[in-house]
Write a protein that holds these residues in place. Structure first.
Motif, PDB file in Angstrom:
ATOM      1  N   LEU A 110       0.814  -1.210   0.000  1.00 29.92           N
ATOM      2  CA  LEU A 110       0.000   0.000   0.000  1.00 29.92           C
ATOM      3  C   LEU A 110       0.852   1.267   0.000  1.00 29.92           C
ATOM      4  CD1 LEU A 110      -2.878  -0.922   2.478  1.00 29.92           C
ATOM      5  CD2 LEU A 110      -2.987  -0.772  -0.009  1.00 29.92           C
ATOM      6  N   LYS A 111       2.117   1.144   0.381  1.00 32.47           N
ATOM      7  CA  LYS A 111       2.979   2.321   0.495  1.00 32.47           C
ATOM      8  C   LYS A 111       3.071   3.084  -0.813  1.00 32.47           C
ATOM      9  CE  LYS A 111       7.756   3.681   1.473  1.00 32.47           C
ATOM     10  NZ  LYS A 111       9.127   3.206   1.806  1.00 32.47           N
ATOM     11  N   SER A 112       3.203   2.354  -1.922  1.00 31.65           N
ATOM     12  CA  SER A 112       3.392   3.012  -3.216  1.00 31.65           C
ATOM     13  C   SER A 112       2.079   3.482  -3.834  1.00 31.65           C
ATOM     14  CB  SER A 112       4.098   2.062  -4.186  1.00 31.65           C
ATOM     15  OG  SER A 112       3.305   0.902  -4.408  1.00 31.65           O
ATOM     16  N   SER A 113       0.941   3.029  -3.290  1.00 29.47           N
ATOM     17  CA  SER A 113      -0.346   3.343  -3.908  1.00 29.47           C
ATOM     18  C   SER A 113      -0.975   4.626  -3.375  1.00 29.47           C
ATOM     19  CB  SER A 113      -1.326   2.186  -3.690  1.00 29.47           C
ATOM     20  OG  SER A 113      -1.736   2.118  -2.337  1.00 29.47           O
ATOM     21  N   GLY A 114      -0.548   5.051  -2.193  1.00 24.29           N
ATOM     22  CA  GLY A 114      -1.156   6.229  -1.583  1.00 24.29           C
ATOM     23  C   GLY A 114      -2.494   5.931  -0.927  1.00 24.29           C
ATOM     24  N   ARG A 115      -2.866   4.660  -0.841  1.00 24.50           N
ATOM     25  CA  ARG A 115      -4.123   4.286  -0.202  1.00 24.50           C
ATOM     26  C   ARG A 115      -3.838   3.661   1.154  1.00 24.50           C
ATOM     27  NH1 ARG A 115      -8.563   2.908  -4.855  1.00 24.50           N
ATOM     28  NH2 ARG A 115      -7.914   4.577  -6.260  1.00 24.50           N
ATOM     29  N   ARG A 116      -4.862   3.603   2.008  1.00 23.27           N
ATOM     30  CA  ARG A 116      -4.641   3.167   3.386  1.00 23.27           C
ATOM     31  C   ARG A 116      -5.654   2.110   3.780  1.00 23.27           C
ATOM     32  NH1 ARG A 116      -8.244   5.438   6.840  1.00 23.27           N
ATOM     33  NH2 ARG A 116      -9.676   6.944   5.915  1.00 23.27           N
ATOM     34  N   LEU A 117      -5.352   1.462   4.896  1.00 26.23           N
ATOM     35  CA  LEU A 117      -6.196   0.405   5.433  1.00 26.23           C
ATOM     36  C   LEU A 117      -6.197   0.541   6.948  1.00 26.23           C
ATOM     37  CD1 LEU A 117      -7.707  -2.217   4.387  1.00 26.23           C
ATOM     38  CD2 LEU A 117      -5.663  -3.463   5.089  1.00 26.23           C
ATOM     39  N   ASP A 118      -7.378   0.736   7.540  1.00 28.45           N
ATOM     40  CA  ASP A 118      -7.493   0.821   8.989  1.00 28.45           C
ATOM     41  C   ASP A 118      -8.901   0.414   9.395  1.00 28.45           C
ATOM     42  OD1 ASP A 118      -9.143   3.088   8.524  1.00 28.45           O
ATOM     43  OD2 ASP A 118      -7.391   4.395   8.562  1.00 28.45           O
ATOM     44  N   ILE A 119      -9.219   0.580  10.671  1.00 23.39           N
ATOM     45  CA  ILE A 119     -10.516   0.137  11.179  1.00 23.39           C
ATOM     46  C   ILE A 119     -11.653   0.870  10.486  1.00 23.39           C
ATOM     47  CG2 ILE A 119     -11.987   0.046  13.234  1.00 23.39           C
ATOM     48  CD1 ILE A 119      -9.490  -0.387  14.885  1.00 23.39           C
ATOM     49  N   SER A 120     -11.462   2.158  10.190  1.00 24.69           N
ATOM     50  CA  SER A 120     -12.523   2.922   9.536  1.00 24.69           C
ATOM     51  C   SER A 120     -12.647   2.586   8.053  1.00 24.69           C
ATOM     52  CB  SER A 120     -12.279   4.433   9.705  1.00 24.69           C
ATOM     53  OG  SER A 120     -11.064   4.807   9.075  1.00 24.69           O
ATOM     54  N   THR A 121     -11.554   2.091   7.444  1.00 26.71           N
ATOM     55  CA  THR A 121     -11.567   1.678   6.045  1.00 26.71           C
ATOM     56  C   THR A 121     -10.979   0.277   5.981  1.00 26.71           C
ATOM     57  OG1 THR A 121     -11.116   3.988   5.432  1.00 26.71           O
ATOM     58  CG2 THR A 121     -10.932   2.350   3.688  1.00 26.71           C
ATOM     59  N   PRO A 122     -11.790  -0.754   6.279  1.00 21.80           N
ATOM     60  CA  PRO A 122     -11.258  -2.111   6.447  1.00 21.80           C
ATOM     61  C   PRO A 122     -10.993  -2.861   5.151  1.00 21.80           C
ATOM     62  CG  PRO A 122     -13.605  -2.119   6.845  1.00 21.80           C
ATOM     63  CD  PRO A 122     -13.231  -0.681   6.598  1.00 21.80           C
ATOM     64  N   PHE A 123     -11.302  -2.279   4.003  1.00 23.30           N
ATOM     65  CA  PHE A 123     -10.959  -2.924   2.738  1.00 23.30           C
ATOM     66  C   PHE A 123     -10.497  -1.864   1.750  1.00 23.30           C
ATOM     67  CE2 PHE A 123     -15.134  -1.458   1.699  1.00 23.30           C
ATOM     68  CZ  PHE A 123     -15.965  -1.887   2.735  1.00 23.30           C
ATOM     69  N   VAL A 124      -9.662  -2.291   0.818  1.00 22.37           N
ATOM     70  CA  VAL A 124      -9.060  -1.333  -0.089  1.00 22.37           C
ATOM     71  C   VAL A 124      -8.736  -1.997  -1.420  1.00 22.37           C
ATOM     72  CG1 VAL A 124      -6.683  -1.789   0.672  1.00 22.37           C
ATOM     73  CG2 VAL A 124      -7.252   0.430  -0.295  1.00 22.37           C
ATOM     74  N   ASP A 125      -8.866  -1.229  -2.497  1.00 20.67           N
ATOM     75  CA  ASP A 125      -8.393  -1.597  -3.833  1.00 20.67           C
ATOM     76  C   ASP A 125      -7.228  -0.683  -4.168  1.00 20.67           C
ATOM     77  OD1 ASP A 125      -9.767  -3.750  -5.209  1.00 20.67           O
ATOM     78  OD2 ASP A 125     -11.576  -2.547  -5.017  1.00 20.67           O
ATOM     79  N   ALA A 126      -6.149  -1.240  -4.657  1.00 18.46           N
ATOM     80  CA  ALA A 126      -4.979  -0.429  -5.002  1.00 18.46           C
ATOM     81  C   ALA A 126      -4.242  -1.089  -6.151  1.00 18.46           C
ATOM     82  CB  ALA A 126      -4.060  -0.278  -3.789  1.00 18.46           C
ATOM     83  N   MET A 127      -3.300  -0.358  -6.720  1.00 21.55           N
ATOM     84  CA  MET A 127      -2.500  -0.879  -7.819  1.00 21.55           C
ATOM     85  C   MET A 127      -1.044  -0.949  -7.395  1.00 21.55           C
ATOM     86  SD  MET A 127      -2.219   0.413 -11.793  1.00 21.55           S
ATOM     87  CE  MET A 127      -1.169   1.825 -11.414  1.00 21.55           C
ATOM     88  N   LEU A 128      -0.416  -2.091  -7.634  1.00 24.28           N
ATOM     89  CA  LEU A 128       0.991  -2.261  -7.326  1.00 24.28           C
ATOM     90  C   LEU A 128       1.835  -1.603  -8.418  1.00 24.28           C
ATOM     91  CD1 LEU A 128       1.044  -5.981  -6.108  1.00 24.28           C
ATOM     92  CD2 LEU A 128       0.740  -3.891  -4.772  1.00 24.28           C
ATOM     93  N   PRO A 129       3.120  -1.342  -8.142  1.00 28.69           N
ATOM     94  CA  PRO A 129       3.960  -0.663  -9.139  1.00 28.69           C
ATOM     95  C   PRO A 129       3.998  -1.360 -10.494  1.00 28.69           C
ATOM     96  CG  PRO A 129       5.054  -0.693  -7.008  1.00 28.69           C
ATOM     97  CD  PRO A 129       3.820  -1.532  -6.870  1.00 28.69           C
ATOM     98  N   GLU A 130       3.872  -2.702 -10.516  1.00 26.25           N
ATOM     99  CA  GLU A 130       3.918  -3.435 -11.780  1.00 26.25           C
ATOM    100  C   GLU A 130       2.588  -3.406 -12.513  1.00 26.25           C
ATOM    101  OE1 GLU A 130       4.541  -4.692  -8.841  1.00 26.25           O
ATOM    102  OE2 GLU A 130       6.724  -4.998  -8.765  1.00 26.25           O
ATOM    103  N   GLY A 131       1.556  -2.785 -11.911  1.00 26.33           N
ATOM    104  CA  GLY A 131       0.249  -2.720 -12.549  1.00 26.33           C
ATOM    105  C   GLY A 131      -0.724  -3.770 -12.066  1.00 26.33           C
ATOM    106  N   HIS A 132      -0.302  -4.634 -11.133  1.00 23.18           N
ATOM    107  CA  HIS A 132      -1.196  -5.645 -10.601  1.00 23.18           C
ATOM    108  C   HIS A 132      -2.210  -4.993  -9.660  1.00 23.18           C
ATOM    109  CE1 HIS A 132       1.820  -8.029 -12.376  1.00 23.18           C
ATOM    110  NE2 HIS A 132       2.620  -8.125 -11.333  1.00 23.18           N
ATOM    111  N   ARG A 133      -3.413  -5.579  -9.595  1.00 27.40           N
ATOM    112  CA  ARG A 133      -4.468  -5.023  -8.756  1.00 27.40           C
ATOM    113  C   ARG A 133      -4.491  -5.728  -7.400  1.00 27.40           C
ATOM    114  NH1 ARG A 133     -10.575  -3.482 -10.629  1.00 27.40           N
ATOM    115  NH2 ARG A 133     -11.330  -2.721  -8.623  1.00 27.40           N
ATOM    116  N   LEU A 134      -4.445  -4.946  -6.348  1.00 25.56           N
ATOM    117  CA  LEU A 134      -4.417  -5.456  -4.978  1.00 25.56           C
ATOM    118  C   LEU A 134      -5.748  -5.195  -4.296  1.00 25.56           C
ATOM    119  CD1 LEU A 134      -2.849  -6.471  -2.382  1.00 25.56           C
ATOM    120  CD2 LEU A 134      -2.318  -4.045  -1.976  1.00 25.56           C
TER     121      LEU A 134
END
Length: 344
Positions: A140-164
């Motif tokens: 998540l560090k490179s995506s600028g997105r976060r994950l915590d109790i208030s936001t317990p799920f997240v979609d992000a993109m890895l540097p290689e273009g893979h979807r997390l």
């Protein structure tokens, strides 16, 4: 779907032993110390990290000639492992580097699966909860997105273009669930789909003519059916003189076009404000003088805004989960109901 037990490919890896683990840990610490000392960003400057790892392994190899330390059986394999630990995603990196692996997911730290050629395989990789948490934080560090109790799920993109996609423990039972969908773009144009046997030449010619004529195109299918790949190939057929604006939850579209603006959604901040949803992006795209609008995937209220745009003379394309063409059209007529009251 059948599940196969996967034996991790050991010929390219040394067997794990306490002595080797201790050696890897010491070399890993040396690489990290030099990375910090030189002020290197491990994820953005992977080539520099590789150089440092090669230097550390070379120094160790020279020292081993004196008998002071144990020699390394495979220098290149050790450099690769150090690079995966410091600059990549640790024990998951071999799966991400394997072109045959389509998806990686963690059901629990002891149960890591991959998908290869459409079949699920249970690997013999065993992690612990701390390793999973560290991997998620690094991803998540490179995506600028976060994950915590208030936001317990997240979609992000890895540097290689893979979807997390990550779901935090508490929403899932007893562990953090991780899914990495690799974007393996094997076709860039409709002609590539013909070469792969996915389309007939007649169908490809018809679709390309439809794109050039400015027809609205809806790509429908199930998960992993190739909707995004098809949309990429269709977008590659858009005439170069047109301006394309795309909206996605996570950047997945990749095609060459001289006049293309790509936008993706943004999750809310710590104060639960500042979220940008797909519906906002569709509206914003209309203010950017588009000749064509692309929506990565329509699944909710943004369908209303897309239909309004398409019925104003603006051609567009999108993807949609549906079992058939007829059901896709029915879904496009139903999804606008999710927009609710739009009197504002």
């Amino acid at each position: 779907m059948a599940v196969d037990r996967l034996a991790v490919d050991r010929p390219r890896q040394e067997q794990r032993t306490p002595v080797r683990d201790d050696l890897v840990e010491r070399l890993d610490a040396s690489v990290r110390e030099r990375v910090r000392r030189e002020g290197v960003d491990p994820q953005r400057e992977a080539l520099v990290v590789r150089r440092i790892a090669e230097d550390v392994v070379r120094d160790h190899d020279q020292l081993s000639l004196t008998g002071a330390v144990a020699p390394i059986a495979d220098d290149e394999a050790m450099v690769g492992e150090l690079l995966a630990r410091v600059s990549g995603f640790g024990p998951l990196q071999p799966f991400l580097d394997d072109p045959e692996v389509e998806e990686v997911w963690i059901n629990s730290p002891e149960r890591v699966f991959i998908a290869r050629r459409g079949r699920h395989e249970l690997t013999n990789l065993r992690l612990d909860a701390a390793q999973v948490d560290e991997l998620v934080e690094r991803m998540l560090k490179s995506s600028g997105r976060r994950l915590d109790i208030s936001t317990p799920f997240v979609d992000a993109m890895l540097p290689e273009g893979h979807r997390l996609h990550v779901v935090l423990e508490g929403i899932t039972r007893g562990f953090t669930a991780v899914n990495i969908r690799k974007f393996l773009l094997r076709a860039h144009r409709l002609s590539d789909l013909v070469a792969l046997g996915s389309l007939t030449p007649q169908a490809a010619a018809f679709l390309e003519a439809s794109v050039r004529a400015g027809m609205n195109i809806l790509v429908a299918g199930g998960t992993q059916a190739g909707k995004t790949t098809m949309l990429n190939c269709l977008a590659a057929a858009v005439p170069g003189g047109e301006r394309v604006v795309s909206a996605e939850e996570v950047f997945e579209l990749r095609f060459n076009h001289p006049d293309w603006v790509a936008m993706q959604t943004r999750q809310a901040g710590l104060e639960q404000t500042g979220a940008i949803v797909l519906r906002d992006l569709v509206k914003e795209a209309l203010r950017m003088r588009p000749s064509r609008i692309l929506v990565g995937e329509v699944r909710a209220a943004e369908c209303l805004d897309l239909l309004l745009a398409l019925n104003s003379g603006l051609p567009g394309m999108c993807t949609l989960h549906a079992n058939s063409a007829r059901e896709a059209l029915v879904k496009m007529c139903t999804l606008p109901l999710l927009a609710g009251d739009n009197s504002q």
